[in-house]
Scaffold this motif. Structure first.
Motif, PDB file in Angstrom:
ATOM      1  N   LEU A  95      -5.183  -1.383   3.702  1.00 26.40           N
ATOM      2  CA  LEU A  95      -4.075  -0.505   4.103  1.00 26.40           C
ATOM      3  C   LEU A  95      -2.806  -1.307   4.348  1.00 26.40           C
ATOM      4  N   ASP A  96      -2.953  -2.463   4.955  1.00 29.09           N
ATOM      5  CA  ASP A  96      -1.794  -3.327   5.210  1.00 29.09           C
ATOM      6  C   ASP A  96      -1.145  -3.753   3.896  1.00 29.09           C
ATOM      7  N   GLN A  97      -1.950  -4.084   2.890  1.00 24.95           N
ATOM      8  CA  GLN A  97      -1.410  -4.471   1.577  1.00 24.95           C
ATOM      9  C   GLN A  97      -0.662  -3.306   0.926  1.00 24.95           C
ATOM     10  N   ILE A  98      -1.235  -2.106   1.046  1.00 24.77           N
ATOM     11  CA  ILE A  98      -0.605  -0.925   0.444  1.00 24.77           C
ATOM     12  C   ILE A  98       0.745  -0.641   1.089  1.00 24.77           C
ATOM     13  N   THR A  99       0.781  -0.659   2.418  1.00 32.90           N
ATOM     14  CA  THR A  99       2.037  -0.322   3.108  1.00 32.90           C
ATOM     15  C   THR A  99       3.132  -1.352   2.808  1.00 32.90           C
ATOM     16  N   LYS A 100       2.732  -2.614   2.685  1.00 37.21           N
ATOM     17  CA  LYS A 100       3.719  -3.648   2.349  1.00 37.21           C
ATOM     18  C   LYS A 100       4.247  -3.457   0.929  1.00 37.21           C
ATOM     19  N   THR A 101       3.360  -3.090   0.001  1.00 33.76           N
ATOM     20  CA  THR A 101       3.784  -2.829  -1.380  1.00 33.76           C
ATOM     21  C   THR A 101       4.742  -1.646  -1.433  1.00 33.76           C
ATOM     22  N   VAL A 102       4.420  -0.588  -0.707  1.00 35.17           N
ATOM     23  CA  VAL A 102       5.290   0.588  -0.668  1.00 35.17           C
ATOM     24  C   VAL A 102       6.674   0.206  -0.142  1.00 35.17           C
ATOM     25  N   GLU A 103       6.720  -0.607   0.892  1.00 31.52           N
ATOM     26  CA  GLU A 103       8.007  -1.030   1.451  1.00 31.52           C
ATOM     27  C   GLU A 103       8.814  -1.836   0.444  1.00 31.52           C
TER      28      GLU A 103
END
Length: 249
Positions: A154-162
């Protein structure tokens, strides 16, 4: 009418991403919305799960410019589907060297008119195809199993989205997290869910998708859970999710 494009993403396979794309789409359709499902995953699990033929071409042909998206669309049980294929692997490789490689899907979807929602089933990786989906999308939906490793993912996904938001798509937002394959009998599931609620800023939908045998069976019959067994817990859960999905901004 301008469509709301939703990228359904998780960089792990087997996380309920395709199941959520199909069944949320089906539930939205049954609530009166016109829905297009886009199979952007080279494994084409969405197309297979709905037994959608690719007689008029696939999304790979649209990326190559030999077809328009309107030409490849297939109607199935009230849903419209843009079929995927294994050829998307080659598309992904070729996109790496292209200028503006992040915007191909956005351009493609601009020609898909008249849909309330476009749900994009992304590959199980944070790849250039997923980057295309995030650049084209208004919203991101993240299906998550309640496992320890999902917290790292989830942390990787949110960073990618940002990163995508800053570089390519300032209007992109995370619509929320969908808890999938949920088993209330497992202590770990409850502990991970509690941790998420206490530590994650993103919305966690109240409508949880319970572990359900019927959900696993439905693809064998080429149907969404709502068309396969409308009385099952899986159908009830996705109907509740669709209603909540429409109710929140």
């Amino acid at each position: 009418m301008k469509s709301t494009v939703v990228a359904v993403i998780n960089q792990k396979g087997g996380t309920g991403k395709t199941t959520t794309t199909i069944n949320l789409g089906s539930a939205l359709q049954k609530l009166g919305k016109k829905v297009l499902l886009v199979d952007l995953d080279p494994q084409s699990n969405l197309s297979y799960s709905l037994a959608v033929p690719a007689a008029n071409g696939t999304l790979a042909d649209v990326f190559l410019g030999t077809k328009k998206i309107k030409e490849i669309l297939v109607e199935k049980d009230g849903l419209w589907v843009a079929p995927g294929s294994n050829d998307l692997v080659d598309i992904e490789i070729s996109l790496v060297g292209e200028a503006q490689r992040e915007t191909f899907l956005k351009s493609i979807l601009s020609e898909a008119k008249g849909f309330d929602y476009v749900l994009v089933d992304c590959p199980p990786s944070l790849s250039v195809l997923t980057l295309n989906a995030l650049t084209a999308a208004n919203e991101v939906l993240i299906p998550l199993q309640m496992e320890v490793l999902t917290l790292q993912g989830l942390d990787q996904i949110t960073k990618t989205v940002e990163r995508v938001k800053k570089a390519f798509n300032s209007k992109l937002k995370i619509k929320g997290i969908v808890v999938v394959m949920f088993d209330m009998r497992r202590k770990l599931s409850l502990e991970v869910l509690q941790y998420l609620k206490e530590n994650v800023e993103e919305r966690i939908f109240n409508s949880q998708i319970r572990l359900n045998v019927k959900l696993a069976e439905a693809p064998s019959f080429g149907k969404s859970i709502l068309d396969y067994d409308a009385s099952s817990n899986g159908a009830k859960d996705y109907k509740a999710l669709a209603e909540e999905f429409l109710a929140v901004s």
